[in-house]
Design a protein around this motif. Sequence first.
Motif, PDB file in Angstrom:
ATOM      1  N   SER A  36       0.942  -0.570   0.138  1.00  0.00           N
ATOM      2  CA  SER A  36      -0.030  -0.331  -0.339  1.00  0.00           C
ATOM      3  C   SER A  36       0.722   1.434   0.148  1.00  0.00           C
ATOM      4  O   SER A  36       1.934   1.593   0.624  1.00  0.00           O
ATOM      5  N   ARG A  77       4.691   6.320  -9.959  1.00  0.00           N
ATOM      6  CA  ARG A  77       5.195   5.469  -9.205  1.00  0.00           C
ATOM      7  C   ARG A  77       6.465   5.554  -8.922  1.00  0.00           C
ATOM      8  O   ARG A  77       6.935   5.797  -9.161  1.00  0.00           O
ATOM      9  N   SER A 109       4.883   0.112  -7.046  1.00  0.00           N
ATOM     10  CA  SER A 109       3.494   1.189  -6.530  1.00  0.00           C
ATOM     11  C   SER A 109       2.624   1.205  -7.352  1.00  0.00           C
ATOM     12  O   SER A 109       2.650   1.215  -8.909  1.00  0.00           O
ATOM     13  N   ARG A 110       1.005   0.898  -6.562  1.00  0.00           N
ATOM     14  CA  ARG A 110       0.084   1.797  -7.276  1.00  0.00           C
ATOM     15  C   ARG A 110       0.353   2.933  -7.898  1.00  0.00           C
ATOM     16  O   ARG A 110       0.983   3.341  -7.824  1.00  0.00           O
TER      17      ARG A 110
END
Length: 148
Positions: free
Chosen positions: A19, A125, A143-144
């Motif tokens: 996250s 990102r 990462s997202r």
Amino acid sequence: SGCLPEVSYPDAPIIEFLSFIEHEDGAATLSLHFTDGDGNLGLDQTDIQPPFCSTCEHHFNLKCEYDELRDGFWTHIELNPIEGQVPFYYRVPRIEPSGENPAINGIIDIAMNTWNLQSNYDTLRFRITLEDRALNLSQPDTSRIILK
């Protein structure tokens, strides 16, 4: 009663992005899950001799590379400390395995106080790698997508 099977992981670290949480004060926390089969993850403050000295390539064992989406293509942004841009490089503390099995796993939370760089682009990102004391490097994870 019974015994649990012994856990086994590869010697090189494995990471998985979990996250990226933005906080009201502008800081953020990036969380990763990790495994390491031989339990040699992390660095102490006393790990300052080569290859971990402050001017050595392996001084930081967790690196988050910064990419921006520019005109439809991901572009790596090289951060320059001379211009006041601090790379997103960290020293994960030494983690000591307990018991006879050296395999370890857990979650690493990274406090990113200055992650939001000034830019004309609003999509970014992080590409993340983790290195153990034997200099085994994880495969990168991403990462997202983060919108500023």
